[in-house]
Motif scaffolding. Structure first.
Motif, PDB file in Angstrom:
ATOM      1  N   GLU A  10       0.836  -1.193   0.000  1.00 50.01           N
ATOM      2  CA  GLU A  10       0.000   0.000   0.000  1.00 50.01           C
ATOM      3  C   GLU A  10       0.868   1.240   0.000  1.00 50.01           C
ATOM      4  O   GLU A  10       1.699   1.387   0.908  1.00 50.01           O
ATOM      5  N   PRO A  11       0.742   2.121  -0.909  1.00 49.37           N
ATOM      6  CA  PRO A  11      -0.083   1.986  -2.105  1.00 49.37           C
ATOM      7  C   PRO A  11       0.571   1.032  -3.097  1.00 49.37           C
ATOM      8  O   PRO A  11       1.779   0.802  -3.036  1.00 49.37           O
ATOM      9  N   ALA A  12      -0.247   0.511  -3.964  1.00 53.58           N
ATOM     10  CA  ALA A  12       0.271  -0.399  -4.986  1.00 53.58           C
ATOM     11  C   ALA A  12       1.205   0.368  -5.918  1.00 53.58           C
ATOM     12  O   ALA A  12       0.971   1.544  -6.227  1.00 53.58           O
ATOM     13  N   TRP A  13       2.275  -0.297  -6.360  1.00 52.40           N
ATOM     14  CA  TRP A  13       3.219   0.325  -7.270  1.00 52.40           C
ATOM     15  C   TRP A  13       2.557   0.530  -8.629  1.00 52.40           C
ATOM     16  O   TRP A  13       1.762  -0.290  -9.088  1.00 52.40           O
ATOM     17  N   GLY A  14       2.905   1.614  -9.279  1.00 52.54           N
ATOM     18  CA  GLY A  14       2.440   1.879 -10.632  1.00 52.54           C
ATOM     19  C   GLY A  14       3.553   2.512 -11.443  1.00 52.54           C
ATOM     20  O   GLY A  14       4.503   3.076 -10.893  1.00 52.54           O
ATOM     21  N   MET A  15       3.456   2.419 -12.749  1.00 52.50           N
ATOM     22  CA  MET A  15       4.514   2.949 -13.613  1.00 52.50           C
ATOM     23  C   MET A  15       4.713   4.447 -13.435  1.00 52.50           C
ATOM     24  O   MET A  15       5.783   4.971 -13.722  1.00 52.50           O
ATOM     25  N   ASP A  16       3.718   5.149 -12.909  1.00 50.42           N
ATOM     26  CA  ASP A  16       3.852   6.585 -12.681  1.00 50.42           C
ATOM     27  C   ASP A  16       4.823   6.900 -11.545  1.00 50.42           C
ATOM     28  O   ASP A  16       5.217   8.047 -11.363  1.00 50.42           O
ATOM     29  N   MET A  17       5.246   5.879 -10.788  1.00 57.13           N
ATOM     30  CA  MET A  17       6.185   6.074  -9.689  1.00 57.13           C
ATOM     31  C   MET A  17       7.643   6.044 -10.164  1.00 57.13           C
ATOM     32  O   MET A  17       8.550   6.349  -9.401  1.00 57.13           O
ATOM     33  N   MET A  18       7.857   5.689 -11.418  1.00 56.49           N
ATOM     34  CA  MET A  18       9.219   5.619 -11.948  1.00 56.49           C
ATOM     35  C   MET A  18       9.775   7.024 -12.175  1.00 56.49           C
ATOM     36  O   MET A  18       9.033   7.945 -12.501  1.00 56.49           O
ATOM     37  N   SER A  19      11.086   7.148 -12.025  1.00 54.18           N
ATOM     38  CA  SER A  19      11.749   8.413 -12.340  1.00 54.18           C
ATOM     39  C   SER A  19      11.743   8.604 -13.856  1.00 54.18           C
ATOM     40  O   SER A  19      11.542   7.654 -14.625  1.00 54.18           O
ATOM     41  N   ASP A  20      11.984   9.844 -14.278  1.00 54.70           N
ATOM     42  CA  ASP A  20      12.076  10.106 -15.714  1.00 54.70           C
ATOM     43  C   ASP A  20      13.190   9.280 -16.345  1.00 54.70           C
ATOM     44  O   ASP A  20      13.058   8.798 -17.469  1.00 54.70           O
TER      45      ASP A  20
END
Length: 120
Positions: free
Chosen positions: A101-111
């Motif tokens: 929690e929260p679930a990982w998502g691709m929006d959490m990746m760095s540029d």
């Protein structure tokens, strides 16, 4: 009907990191040496490291997640992080906690990670 436990308003889903601690940058760099074996990007830039908490006794607590609960290295990756952070000069203890929690998502990746994986 499922009862949902209330969240305290204003409480972040991800605890803040000790960014002002002198060991913080070294711990982050150590986390960047750990890679998910299925993805050619380090776990920090993937966004898997949620919190780096360092107390005054230089005890480090890393709260992290994985790309998916069924990740084949779920049992091993916390140890890899502990092995990377533990030897740092000044670190007295390391604890690595997995959370979903929260679930990982691709929006959490760095540029940088998005660029490396061809998402930019």
């Amino acid at each position: 009907m499922t009862e949902v436990s209330p969240q305290i308003e204003g409480t972040p889903l991800i605890a803040p990191s000790s960014t002002d601690h002198p060991l913080y940058d070294a711990v982050v760099e150590a986390c960047r040496t750990v890679y998910d074996p299925e993805i050619p990007v380090n776990i920090y830039d993937l966004g898997l490291v949620y919190t780096v908490d360092i107390n005054p006794a230089n005890e480090v607590k890393v709260i992290m997640t994985l790309t998916a609960p069924g990740c084949p290295v779920a049992g091993e990756m916390p140890g890899w992080v502990a092995d990377a952070v533990g030897p740092l000069d000044g670190v007295s203890n390391v604890e690595v906690e997995l959370t979903w929690e929260p679930a990982w998502g691709m929006d959490m990746m760095s540029d940088e990670a998005r660029l490396e994986l061809g998402f930019m």
